[in-house]
Structure formats: C-alpha cells, structure tokens
Design a protein around this motif. Structure first.
Motif, mmCIF file in Angstrom:
data_model
loop_
_atom_site.group_PDB
_atom_site.id
_atom_site.type_symbol
_atom_site.label_atom_id
_atom_site.label_comp_id
_atom_site.label_asym_id
_atom_site.label_seq_id
_atom_site.Cartn_x
_atom_site.Cartn_y
_atom_site.Cartn_z
ATOM 1 N N LEU A 84 0.848 -1.191 0.000
ATOM 2 C CA LEU A 84 0.000 0.000 0.000
ATOM 3 C C LEU A 84 0.880 1.237 0.000
ATOM 4 O O LEU A 84 1.793 1.350 0.826
ATOM 5 N N ASN A 86 0.270 5.133 0.504
ATOM 6 C CA ASN A 86 -0.641 6.232 0.843
ATOM 7 C C ASN A 86 -0.058 7.531 0.310
ATOM 8 O O ASN A 86 0.809 8.145 0.935
ATOM 9 N N GLY A 119 -4.834 2.944 5.573
ATOM 10 C CA GLY A 119 -3.872 2.074 6.256
ATOM 11 C C GLY A 119 -4.572 1.051 7.124
ATOM 12 O O GLY A 119 -4.234 -0.145 7.105
ATOM 13 N N ILE A 134 3.710 -1.162 3.768
ATOM 14 C CA ILE A 134 2.967 0.088 3.717
ATOM 15 C C ILE A 134 3.964 1.230 3.594
ATOM 16 O O ILE A 134 4.923 1.302 4.374
ATOM 17 N N ASN A 136 3.993 5.382 3.361
ATOM 18 C CA ASN A 136 3.249 6.636 3.472
ATOM 19 C C ASN A 136 4.089 7.780 2.906
ATOM 20 O O ASN A 136 5.268 7.902 3.256
ATOM 21 N N CYS A 177 6.278 -0.816 7.729
ATOM 22 C CA CYS A 177 5.577 0.451 7.542
ATOM 23 C C CYS A 177 6.600 1.584 7.550
ATOM 24 O O CYS A 177 7.179 1.893 8.605
#
Length: 248
Positions: A84, A86, A119, A134, A136, A177
């Motif tokens: 992911l 973001n 998230g 993840i 960001n 993350c």
C-alpha cells in the motif's frame, strides 16, 4: 516484485503515478486510486499501454465507508494487497493568521485522515497474511517548516509519526511500515512554485544538489521500501530531497 499487488492512492498524476509506474516496472501488478473515474481511467490506460498490469479503483480516501468497501472490493475481485502506498494529498497556501478553517479541515482529511483510514482498512487484510508493505508519502515538511504552509507542515509531521506508530503496532504481524519524504519535485501541486523564477532560484541555492527533483527520481526509494530489500526496515522516513533537510 512479480506476483505482488500494489495499491497506490492519489495516483492519476504526479508523485502517485510515478510511484505506481516504478512499482509496475519492477514487476508488481498495480491498482490506481483517485476520486475522478475518467481521469483515473486515462492513467490506467497509459500504464497498460506501456505493458503493465494495472487496474483502477475510484473511491474517496477520506470517506470511511467508501474506503472499507473499496479495499474489500480490490481484495475480492483483483487480489490480496501486498503493498500500500498512501500518496493522496493536497496543499493550500495562506498566512497562518488568516488560514481558512475549511481549508484546514480539508488538509487534515486529505493528508492525514486518509492515511489512517486506508492504512487501517488494508492492514486488516494484511495482518492475517503475516507479510506486507505500507509506504506513506510524507514530505520535507515532515521535518521543516516554511512560511504560509503551517497546516500542511502539521499534517506531514503527523504522517511521519503515524508511520512510526504503524510500524510499532503492526511490525510484529510482519508488516513493514515506512515513509518517503519527497523534497521539491516538479508536479502539478508545485507548478505555481516551479513557474516562480524567484522561488526556483531560492530553491536551487537552498538545495545542495541545486535543482528541482524529477518524479522519476522517487522510483528507487519506492521499489526499495516495497520490496524484500527493506525486510528489516521499519518506521523509517526516507528523504529524497537533494539534501535540503541536511543543510542550513
């Protein structure tokens, strides 16, 4: 990154599209996300024409219900999300003493609330699988302030700390993350500054590498943090900024 599905929010243009292209070039299957279905389809078609496996998922990342439904649909109809990013974000420039409350609310929702919502929704699917990434997207404003963008700075500082919180809570479940802190890149978001000769001259003098960044220069950081090369990197903000956070 063959065999991995990556969801990139806010990815019909700019940094988001560049990161999506980088992950696709490394072998990942991509899900682009934005609110505008028509523009999203244009970006999907462009990446598909380059030979990449790419899908489009239009939903609003500040709408909690739409996020949960959108993520569930991706998991059900396309596949398990392994990465992911973001990226969805916005900017609003005004003196802090005159900053409009509605602009503050939009900034917090788009730049911070979305990171939490997406998230959390994606992590609920990732945690049982015991392995995921993840990323960001923060900013040099995760560390530094500049006049007329104090609320933006607040949101990006919060993204940095939320990233560390995600790593702290979810690292034991096998999730890495991390964040990327772009410096000043030539994007639609920064076009007014790119066109400002005085600002560009100031930026060149302030940045050790003496220039704006090109979005393609984020590719290496994105692939590193999304791949097994960063398997023991967690809670880190990787600044890709030409050295601006390192110099006075």
């Amino acid at each position: 990154m063959s065999g991995r599905l990556a969801l990139v929010t806010g990815s019909c243009k700019g940094i988001g599209l560049a990161v999506a292209r980088a992950l696709a070039s490394a072998g990942a299957e991509i899900v682009l996300n934005a609110r505008d279905p028509a523009r999203l389809e244009e970006s999907r078609a462009a990446l598909a024409a380059e030979g990449h496996r790419v899908h489009a998922a239009a939903f609003d990342v500040v709408d909690a219900g739409a996020v949960v439904e959108g993520v569930a649909r991706i998991e059900r109809e396309i596949g398990p999300i392994a990465v992911l990013v973001n990226n969805a974000g916005m900017q609003h420039r005004a003196p802090l003493e005159d900053f409009p409350l509605d602009a503050w609310d939009r900034l917090v929702a788009t730049n911070l609330r979305s990171v939490f919502l997406v998230g959390q929704a994606v992590a609920k699917h990732m945690i049982p699988r015991g392995r995921a990434k993840i990323i960001n997207i923060g900013s040099v404003q995760s560390e530094l302030a500049r006049t007329n963008i104090a609320p933006y700075t607040a949101t990006k500082g919060a993204v940095k700390m939320l990233t560390k919180g995600m790593a702290t809570d979810w690292g034991r479940h096998g999730l890495n993350c991390n964040g990327i802190g772009p410096g000043y890149f030539k994007t639609e978001l920064n076009q007014a500054l790119v066109d400002d000769a005085a600002f560009s001259a100031w930026l060149a003098s302030r940045t050790p590498m003496g220039r704006w960044g090109d979005v393609e220069e984020l590719a290496g950081a994105a692939v590193f943090l999304a791949s097994d090369a960063s398997s023991f990197v967690n809670g880190h903000m990787l600044y890709v900024d030409g050295g601006i956070t390192s110099s006075l």
